[in-house]
Design a protein around this motif. Structure first.
Motif, mmCIF file in Angstrom:
data_model
loop_
_atom_site.group_PDB
_atom_site.id
_atom_site.type_symbol
_atom_site.label_atom_id
_atom_site.label_comp_id
_atom_site.label_asym_id
_atom_site.label_seq_id
_atom_site.Cartn_x
_atom_site.Cartn_y
_atom_site.Cartn_z
ATOM 1 N N ARG A 328 0.824 -1.209 0.000
ATOM 2 C CA ARG A 328 0.000 0.000 0.000
ATOM 3 C C ARG A 328 0.857 1.257 0.000
ATOM 4 N NH1 ARG A 328 -4.005 -1.555 4.875
ATOM 5 N NH2 ARG A 328 -1.957 -2.214 5.685
ATOM 6 N N LEU A 329 2.068 1.167 0.560
ATOM 7 C CA LEU A 329 2.991 2.297 0.534
ATOM 8 C C LEU A 329 3.311 2.678 -0.904
ATOM 9 C CD1 LEU A 329 5.061 4.305 1.654
ATOM 10 C CD2 LEU A 329 6.648 2.381 1.972
ATOM 11 N N ARG A 330 3.482 1.666 -1.756
ATOM 12 C CA ARG A 330 3.838 1.903 -3.157
ATOM 13 C C ARG A 330 2.821 2.788 -3.855
ATOM 14 N NH1 ARG A 330 4.581 -3.043 -7.563
ATOM 15 N NH2 ARG A 330 5.402 -1.761 -9.288
ATOM 16 N N TYR A 331 1.551 2.599 -3.552
ATOM 17 C CA TYR A 331 0.497 3.316 -4.250
ATOM 18 C C TYR A 331 -0.039 4.515 -3.468
ATOM 19 C CZ TYR A 331 0.772 -0.873 -7.041
ATOM 20 O OH TYR A 331 1.241 -1.905 -7.834
ATOM 21 N N SER A 332 0.508 4.746 -2.282
ATOM 22 C CA SER A 332 0.046 5.856 -1.445
ATOM 23 C C SER A 332 0.942 7.075 -1.511
ATOM 24 C CB SER A 332 -0.076 5.398 0.021
ATOM 25 O OG SER A 332 -1.042 4.389 0.166
ATOM 26 N N LEU A 333 2.258 6.869 -1.671
ATOM 27 C CA LEU A 333 3.202 7.972 -1.515
ATOM 28 C C LEU A 333 4.332 7.901 -2.535
ATOM 29 C CD1 LEU A 333 3.519 7.702 2.354
ATOM 30 C CD2 LEU A 333 2.344 9.552 1.159
ATOM 31 N N PHE A 334 4.809 9.083 -2.946
ATOM 32 C CA PHE A 334 6.119 9.219 -3.578
ATOM 33 C C PHE A 334 7.106 9.518 -2.452
ATOM 34 C CE2 PHE A 334 3.328 11.057 -7.032
ATOM 35 C CZ PHE A 334 3.485 10.000 -7.917
ATOM 36 N N TYR A 335 8.247 8.834 -2.420
ATOM 37 C CA TYR A 335 9.247 9.043 -1.369
ATOM 38 C C TYR A 335 10.596 8.591 -1.884
ATOM 39 C CZ TYR A 335 8.750 4.022 -0.523
ATOM 40 O OH TYR A 335 8.736 2.654 -0.670
ATOM 41 N N PRO A 336 11.713 8.937 -1.227
ATOM 42 C CA PRO A 336 13.039 8.721 -1.800
ATOM 43 C C PRO A 336 13.364 7.282 -2.186
ATOM 44 C CG PRO A 336 13.180 10.238 0.036
ATOM 45 C CD PRO A 336 11.773 9.733 0.024
ATOM 46 N N ASP A 337 12.902 6.304 -1.419
ATOM 47 C CA ASP A 337 13.255 4.920 -1.679
ATOM 48 C C ASP A 337 12.192 4.161 -2.465
ATOM 49 O OD1 ASP A 337 15.716 5.111 -0.441
ATOM 50 O OD2 ASP A 337 14.991 4.406 1.516
ATOM 51 N N LEU A 338 11.325 4.883 -3.160
ATOM 52 C CA LEU A 338 10.278 4.208 -3.919
ATOM 53 C C LEU A 338 10.859 3.271 -4.970
ATOM 54 C CD1 LEU A 338 7.230 3.889 -4.484
ATOM 55 C CD2 LEU A 338 7.398 5.842 -6.044
ATOM 56 N N PHE A 342 10.339 -0.680 -4.576
ATOM 57 C CA PHE A 342 9.348 -1.272 -5.476
ATOM 58 C C PHE A 342 9.706 -1.185 -6.955
ATOM 59 C CE2 PHE A 342 6.909 0.123 -1.686
ATOM 60 C CZ PHE A 342 6.383 -1.098 -1.301
ATOM 61 N N GLY A 343 10.786 -0.482 -7.291
ATOM 62 C CA GLY A 343 11.181 -0.361 -8.690
ATOM 63 C C GLY A 343 10.434 0.707 -9.468
ATOM 64 N N ASP A 344 9.754 1.621 -8.758
ATOM 65 C CA ASP A 344 8.961 2.658 -9.419
ATOM 66 C C ASP A 344 9.702 3.991 -9.423
ATOM 67 O OD1 ASP A 344 7.075 0.700 -9.546
ATOM 68 O OD2 ASP A 344 5.600 1.700 -8.281
ATOM 69 N N LYS A 345 9.755 4.624 -10.590
ATOM 70 C CA LYS A 345 10.254 5.987 -10.666
ATOM 71 C C LYS A 345 9.092 6.951 -10.423
ATOM 72 C CE LYS A 345 14.362 5.258 -13.459
ATOM 73 N NZ LYS A 345 15.193 5.777 -14.582
ATOM 74 N N ILE A 346 9.415 8.233 -10.392
ATOM 75 C CA ILE A 346 8.414 9.264 -10.118
ATOM 76 C C ILE A 346 8.160 10.021 -11.412
ATOM 77 C CG2 ILE A 346 7.890 11.363 -8.803
ATOM 78 C CD1 ILE A 346 10.344 8.755 -7.489
ATOM 79 N N TYR A 347 7.044 9.724 -12.063
ATOM 80 C CA TYR A 347 6.756 10.304 -13.368
ATOM 81 C C TYR A 347 7.927 10.094 -14.337
ATOM 82 C CZ TYR A 347 2.700 12.654 -11.300
ATOM 83 O OH TYR A 347 1.513 12.927 -10.670
ATOM 84 N N GLY A 348 8.545 8.926 -14.265
ATOM 85 C CA GLY A 348 9.676 8.593 -15.130
ATOM 86 C C GLY A 348 11.008 9.142 -14.669
ATOM 87 N N ARG A 349 11.040 9.803 -13.524
ATOM 88 C CA ARG A 349 12.270 10.432 -13.038
ATOM 89 C C ARG A 349 12.883 9.644 -11.886
ATOM 90 N NH1 ARG A 349 11.193 16.974 -12.561
ATOM 91 N NH2 ARG A 349 9.833 17.217 -14.379
ATOM 92 N N ASP A 350 14.214 9.746 -11.763
ATOM 93 C CA ASP A 350 14.876 9.328 -10.535
ATOM 94 C C ASP A 350 14.541 10.345 -9.446
ATOM 95 O OD1 ASP A 350 16.136 7.106 -11.745
ATOM 96 O OD2 ASP A 350 17.722 8.417 -12.536
ATOM 97 N N TRP A 351 14.745 9.955 -8.186
ATOM 98 C CA TRP A 351 14.454 10.879 -7.093
ATOM 99 C C TRP A 351 15.389 12.075 -7.149
ATOM 100 C CZ3 TRP A 351 10.359 11.193 -4.099
ATOM 101 C CH2 TRP A 351 10.384 12.089 -3.018
ATOM 102 N N GLU A 352 14.817 13.263 -7.109
ATOM 103 C CA GLU A 352 15.602 14.494 -7.199
ATOM 104 C C GLU A 352 15.185 15.507 -6.138
ATOM 105 O OE1 GLU A 352 13.199 16.817 -10.725
ATOM 106 O OE2 GLU A 352 14.386 15.069 -11.320
ATOM 107 N N TRP A 353 14.510 15.025 -5.093
ATOM 108 C CA TRP A 353 13.995 15.909 -4.062
ATOM 109 C C TRP A 353 14.669 15.595 -2.725
ATOM 110 C CZ3 TRP A 353 11.098 13.213 -7.679
ATOM 111 C CH2 TRP A 353 10.562 13.997 -8.714
ATOM 112 N N GLY A 354 14.222 16.182 -1.643
ATOM 113 C CA GLY A 354 14.854 16.002 -0.347
ATOM 114 C C GLY A 354 14.709 14.591 0.191
#
Length: 509
Positions: A328-338, A342-354
């Motif tokens: 459920r974490l995978r589908y609830s939040l974007f976070y640094p270790d996503l 789970f192997g998911d990027k953020i809108y196709g991006r690597d993590w680039e936030w805090g």
């Protein structure tokens, strides 16, 4: 798929016509219908009800700003918007009570929705129908929608005017208490339940059912601590004639446009992207939600709303039955270790936030887009069956039936492949307080970012004493600004108080 959207805003301009009532302005416009001319046929009644639904697509309500009040003001979310006043209204910095985006527009749109419902309820009874059942259904829909908007007015402001007839510009409505408002919500929902069907055909998807009326009643009763009433109401949905709902196999299907109005949906606000206009009253007005644009990470959307990082940690406190991270974490939040988890990027991006930042993933469209815009078509699941099950567990626990409550929490946990609650936390036993404390976490894991947390905190009494507020502030520093006895309700827009001598500002303001 979005059957109501095509016709929901076509006649919205009708209701602007009725606002000028003075004799000296009573000029006949051959291109516009008057109230007397309009409410004549069953088709007029249908259009009038559709105009109530159109209010879901306005800025002050479920198209945008209500999520700031229900998600970001709670301890689940916050704002770092460069628009300082906007962010202040998620951290109890209520300086200008007339701040449009934080307060006044939601008040306005709430009462516009109520006004439209009142017009239907005042005029449709006098229209002749060949199908009397359809006439009663339309009245039931109007009562359900009026109740829904008054319920959230009671949750947000509490002490608001109870307007039950079509209002005029010079009306000075008296102020009502939250208890009086909730009593009207109960009456409307009870009458709506009697008139609404158990289900609609596919062409009418999005209209409320008997189950939706019962679910709203259960929410109301729980906020009032009427546990016995809530129990019997929820049992209609779980064990009674309305037991037609079930959890979908895939948790993520509750938050995308790919499997909407599924077996888990008790009431769902229908959104679409087929019209790209604004949020006014024109025929091209949008029927979309802008939540995704405002809640997306920086560089993708506006990022005016973020999730608190303690939510990520909450998901990781317990592993699944096979030793993995709660999906459920995978589908609830974007976070640094996503990606790592789970192997998911953020809108196709690597993590680039805090490294301690997170955003709500629910209702975002990263599963098929690389950016966001103002026209999200993803329906908002206002009430889903998982919430009903967890509410029933809470009610049983409050009634001293804790041992019976476990199975309903376990139904929700099982979908996430979590061990039965008694196995994972044997120390709880039949201790009511311990069970409630765990249930608070279970609701976060299942429902975070779904606009229920603010009413949860109010129902549990967690906003009513300094010790519990201090505990909340440990995970959400915005609550260091929270004043007990004041901030559990919004201020009434000051312009309303100044223009109506029958209104008093809410306590503490």
């Amino acid at each position: 798929m979005k059957k109501l959207l095509i016709i929901s805003t076509v006649i919205c301009t009708l209701f602007a016509v009725t606002s000028c009532q003075k004799d000296e302005l009573d000029l006949k416009n051959p291109n516009a219908l008057t109230t007397d001319q309009f409410w004549v046929t069953p088709d007029d009644a249908e259009k009038g009800v559709n105009a109530i639904y159109a209010m879901f697509y306005k800025d002050g309500l479920w198209a945008r700003w209500v999520y700031f009040r229900l998600d970001l003001t709670s301890d689940e979310g916050f704002s770092q918007s460069p628009w300082v006043e906007l962010a202040d209204w998620t951290r109890f910095g209520y300086i200008n009570y007339n701040f449009w985006e934080g307060n006044s527009v939601t008040w306005r749109d709430t009462y516009k929705a109520i006004f439209r419902a009142n017009q239907v309820l005042a005029n449709v009874p006098d229209i002749e129908f060949s199908d009397e059942n359809r006439k009663q259904q339309l009245l039931g829909e109007a009562k359900f929608l009026r109740a829904l908007h008054y319920y959230y007015a009671g949750v947000l402001w509490e002490n608001v005017p109870l307007v039950l007839e079509p209002s005029k510009p010079d009306d000075l409505h008296p102020q009502n208490t939250k208890e009086e408002v909730f009593a009207q919500v109960e009456q409307d929902l009870t009458e709506a339940f009697a008139a609404l069907p158990e289900a609609w055909d596919a062409a009418q998807t999005g209209r409320p059912t008997k189950g939706a009326a019962k679910a709203m009643l259960a929410k109301l009763y729980m906020q009032q601590h009427r546990w016995e009433d809530a129990k019997s109401t929820l049992e209609y949905l779980i064990k009674g004639e309305g037991a037609m709902y079930s959890l979908v196999d895939h948790y993520e299907d509750n938050f995308t446009h790919l499997n909407e109005n599924n077996s888990e949906s008790v009431y769902e606000i229908q959104f679409g992207d087929q019209r790209r206009g604004g949020t006014g009253e024109g025929q091209d007005a949008s029927v979309s939600t802008t939540r995704a644009q405002f809640f997306a990470p920086r560089g993708i959307g506006w990022s005016d709303g973020q999730a608190r990082f303690w939510l990520v940690n909450a998901f990781k406190q317990e592993q699944t039955s096979d030793g993995k991270i709660d999906e459920r974490l995978r589908y609830s939040l974007f976070y640094p270790d996503l990606f790592k988890d789970f192997g998911d990027k953020i809108y196709g991006r690597d993590w680039e936030w805090g490294d301690q930042e997170a955003w709500f993933r629910k209702y975002q469209r990263d599963y098929y887009r690389e950016n966001e815009d103002y026209y999200s078509e993803v329906n908002f699941r206002l009430i889903r069956y998982a919430d009903v099950l967890l509410r029933y567990a809470e009610v049983l626990n409050e009634l001293g039936m804790t041992s019976d409550a476990y199975q309903y929490v376990d139904m929700v946990r099982a979908r996430a492949n979590m061990a039965p609650l008694a196995t994972a936390y044997p120390g709880i036993g039949n201790n009511r307080e311990a069970f409630l404390n765990r249930l608070k976490t279970e609701r976060v894991l299942e429902l975070s970012g779904e606009s229920v947390r603010w009413e949860d905190l109010k129902r549990w009494g967690d906003l009513e004493d300094q010790a519990s507020v201090d505990e909340i502030a440990e995970r959400d520093p915005d609550f260091e600004n929270f004043e007990v006895g004041k901030h559990l309700r919004l201020p009434i827009p000051q312009v309303e108080v100044e223009n109506n001598p029958n209104l008093e500002q809410n306590p503490g303001y």
